[in-house]
Design an enzyme around this catalytic site. Structure first.
Site, mmCIF file in Angstrom:
data_model
loop_
_atom_site.group_PDB
_atom_site.id
_atom_site.type_symbol
_atom_site.label_atom_id
_atom_site.label_comp_id
_atom_site.label_asym_id
_atom_site.label_seq_id
_atom_site.Cartn_x
_atom_site.Cartn_y
_atom_site.Cartn_z
ATOM 1 N N LYS A 1 5.335 -29.383 41.233
ATOM 2 C CA LYS A 1 6.374 -29.977 42.078
ATOM 3 C C LYS A 1 6.052 -29.755 43.562
ATOM 4 O O LYS A 1 5.028 -30.205 44.020
ATOM 5 C CB LYS A 1 7.728 -29.408 41.658
ATOM 6 C CG LYS A 1 7.932 -29.400 40.128
ATOM 7 C CD LYS A 1 8.029 -30.792 39.590
ATOM 8 C CE LYS A 1 7.814 -30.972 38.101
ATOM 9 N NZ LYS A 1 8.020 -29.905 37.177
ATOM 10 N N ARG B 1 -11.038 -17.337 32.694
ATOM 11 C CA ARG B 1 -9.713 -17.175 32.096
ATOM 12 C C ARG B 1 -9.013 -15.928 32.639
ATOM 13 O O ARG B 1 -7.798 -15.827 32.643
ATOM 14 C CB ARG B 1 -9.821 -17.088 30.563
ATOM 15 C CG ARG B 1 -8.471 -17.328 29.872
ATOM 16 C CD ARG B 1 -8.538 -17.140 28.368
ATOM 17 N NE ARG B 1 -8.735 -15.762 28.012
ATOM 18 C CZ ARG B 1 -9.745 -15.264 27.297
ATOM 19 N NH1 ARG B 1 -10.690 -16.062 26.812
ATOM 20 N NH2 ARG B 1 -9.844 -13.980 27.049
ATOM 21 N N ASP C 1 13.481 -19.026 38.418
ATOM 22 C CA ASP C 1 12.681 -20.243 38.546
ATOM 23 C C ASP C 1 13.067 -20.885 39.878
ATOM 24 O O ASP C 1 14.163 -21.418 40.033
ATOM 25 C CB ASP C 1 12.966 -21.179 37.360
ATOM 26 C CG ASP C 1 12.059 -22.393 37.375
ATOM 27 O OD1 ASP C 1 11.644 -22.813 38.480
ATOM 28 O OD2 ASP C 1 11.758 -22.944 36.292
HETATM 29 N N1 LCS Z 1 10.762 -25.278 35.769
HETATM 30 C C1 LCS Z 1 11.413 -26.309 36.331
HETATM 31 C C2 LCS Z 1 12.622 -26.045 37.178
HETATM 32 C C3 LCS Z 1 10.967 -27.604 36.119
HETATM 33 O O1 LCS Z 1 11.637 -28.610 36.696
HETATM 34 C C4 LCS Z 1 9.833 -27.821 35.291
HETATM 35 C C5 LCS Z 1 9.337 -29.196 35.008
HETATM 36 C C6 LCS Z 1 9.194 -26.724 34.714
HETATM 37 C C7 LCS Z 1 9.685 -25.453 34.986
HETATM 38 C C8 LCS Z 1 7.975 -26.873 33.847
HETATM 39 O O2 LCS Z 1 6.880 -27.152 34.644
HETATM 40 P P1 LCS Z 1 5.587 -28.003 34.166
HETATM 41 O O3 LCS Z 1 5.080 -27.363 32.935
HETATM 42 O O4 LCS Z 1 6.047 -29.397 33.922
HETATM 43 O O5 LCS Z 1 4.659 -27.858 35.318
HETATM 44 N N2 LCS Z 1 10.240 -30.186 35.368
HETATM 45 C C9 LCS Z 1 10.127 -31.472 35.165
HETATM 46 C C10 LCS Z 1 11.142 -32.390 35.470
HETATM 47 O O6 LCS Z 1 12.260 -32.134 35.899
HETATM 48 N N3 LCS Z 1 10.713 -33.600 35.223
HETATM 49 O O7 LCS Z 1 9.448 -33.589 34.665
HETATM 50 C C11 LCS Z 1 8.979 -32.226 34.608
#
Ligand code: LCS
Length: 398
Positions: A212, A62, A187
């Protein structure tokens, strides 16, 4: 990694080599998966010294693991940072940063068009701890400036924003944040370090959902926070290691493997997206297309200063509104009807009822997330196949 010259290596080379030192025990070319929850100390003194921070070495997964460290080194290098913290999801990265930097009475300014849950965490959860959030159009610098207060500790910007693709000027946002004594968190998920490196414009923390582009294969959920300032990193690390949103070593291994092909995937998907955006903007059934690569974009100067390319996310609005959008979502064959983005496969979704459904309808409207908006995350398939498929779905509307 050996560097054959004293010049800084190009990002395509860093994608393949950064963080990939041969394993010192067996010489494995790829950093192995250290699938262990804990690390054995050779003596009580060694254990105590590691806990006291007097001796380097791993303690408990962790709080750090060699496989995860390899990924952190790779992404920190690609972003031009000095260190990184991998997290169990992108949202773990978002909430860890807020927990680390905000206290009762503080204020945060956040882009109004951001991934829905990033906004919900502030408005629904941090408000319970007396943290106030202003969701504003950060692409309008006057609005951003006017939203700052003497309690603003964090400015959180997504650019291009999910799903509207609104662009915020990072250099100006950094200046506004810093003048107020706040930290700028960017971000960078939609761009990846291949297309945008926010530290060059003054960002303090760069965040990714590695689910992503960085992983790129739609088979892992994860996140990462990248830092330039060791002190800021230490503050966030303390929270992450106790709150526990750490990445698992197997997750880290897969993401690190994905990073090796990041540059190729990002550029191929972008080439496809350019062709699709052009086709969409010329199609009679399409009302408008949001894509930073189309000619005549009102922020073209900023885009060329800040971004190395327009990326592979397209948002578009059909003349037939929501009903037409639903028809396209169900008649395209290649893009899967699914949320997420940045994978090799194209995905299509409806933000108002899916990724941004948790927002109030009035907030969605204010942020430009209309009911007729469709988001297409373009993948790495053949451009001709994608064009033919989307064209047949649009032609079916008339
Ligand atoms: N930041 C952005 C710009 C995102 O698009 C997402 C998830 C997150 C943070 C959060 O990330 P995760 O916890 O899912 O890894 N975006 C998504 C979307 O546009 N469609 O499904 C998930």
């Amino acid at each position: 990694m050996k560097n054959p010259s004293d010049k800084k290596l190009k990002i395509d080379t860093e994608c393949i080599h950064a963080g990939s030192e041969p394993d010192p025990i067996y010489g494995a070319a790829v950093p192995p998966i250290f699938q262990t929850s804990t690390f054995v100390f050779s003596s009580p003194e060694e254990g105590a010294a590691r806990f006291a921070g007097e001796e380097a070495g791993y303690i408990y997964t962790r709080m750090g693991n060699p496989t995860t460290s390899a990924l952190e080194t790779a992404v920190a290098t690609l972003e031009g940072g000095t260190s990184a913290l991998a997290t169990s999801s992108g949202m773990a990265a978002v909430s860890t940063v807020f927990f680390a930097l905000l206290s009762a009475g503080d204020h945060v300014v956040c882009s109004q068009s951001v991934y829905g849950p990033s906004r919900v965490v502030l408005e629904r959860d941090f408000s319970r701890f007396d943290v106030r959030a202003s969701m504003v159009d950060t692409s309008d610098l006057g609005t951003l400036q006017a939203s700052m207060t003497d309690r603003t500790r964090v400015v959180f910007v997504e650019t291009p924003a999910n799903p509207t693709l609104a662009i915020t000027d990072l250099a100006q946002a950094a200046q506004i944040a810093h003048e107020a004594g706040a930290v700028l968190v960017v971000d960078n998920t939609f761009m990846s370090p291949i297309l945008q490196q926010p530290f060059q414009f003054g960002a303090d923390i760069v965040l990714h959902s590695v689910t992503k582009f960085l992983n790129g294969h739609t088979d892992v959920v994860g996140g990462i926070l990248v830092f330039k300032d060791p002190e800021l990193m230490g503050k966030v690390r303390g929270v992450l290691h106790y709150h526990g949103g750490t990445m698992d070593p197997h997750q880290a291994f897969l993401v690190h493997r994905g990073v090796k092909t990041l540059a190729m995937r990002v550029r191929k998907a972008q080439d496809n997206a350019k062709a699709l955006a052009e086709m969409l903007s010329a199609h009679p059934s399409v009302e408008s297309v949001g894509y930073p690569g189309l000619p005549g974009h009102p922020q073209a100067d900023l885009i060329s200063r800040q971004m190395k390319g327009p990326g592979s996310l397209i948002s578009f609005q059909l003349k037939g509104g929501l009903e037409a959008g639903k028809k396209v979502l169900s008649t395209v064959q290649l893009p899967a009807l699914a949320v997420s983005l940045g994978g090799v496969e194209s995905l299509i979704q409806h933000p108002a009822s899916m990724t941004h459904a948790a927002m109030k309808p009035s907030d969605r409207e204010e942020a430009g997330i209309t009911d007729g908006l469709v988001r297409l995350a373009v993948g790495c398939e053949d451009a001709e196949d994608l064009l033919a498929d989307l064209r047949q779905a649009l032609d079916g509307l008339s």
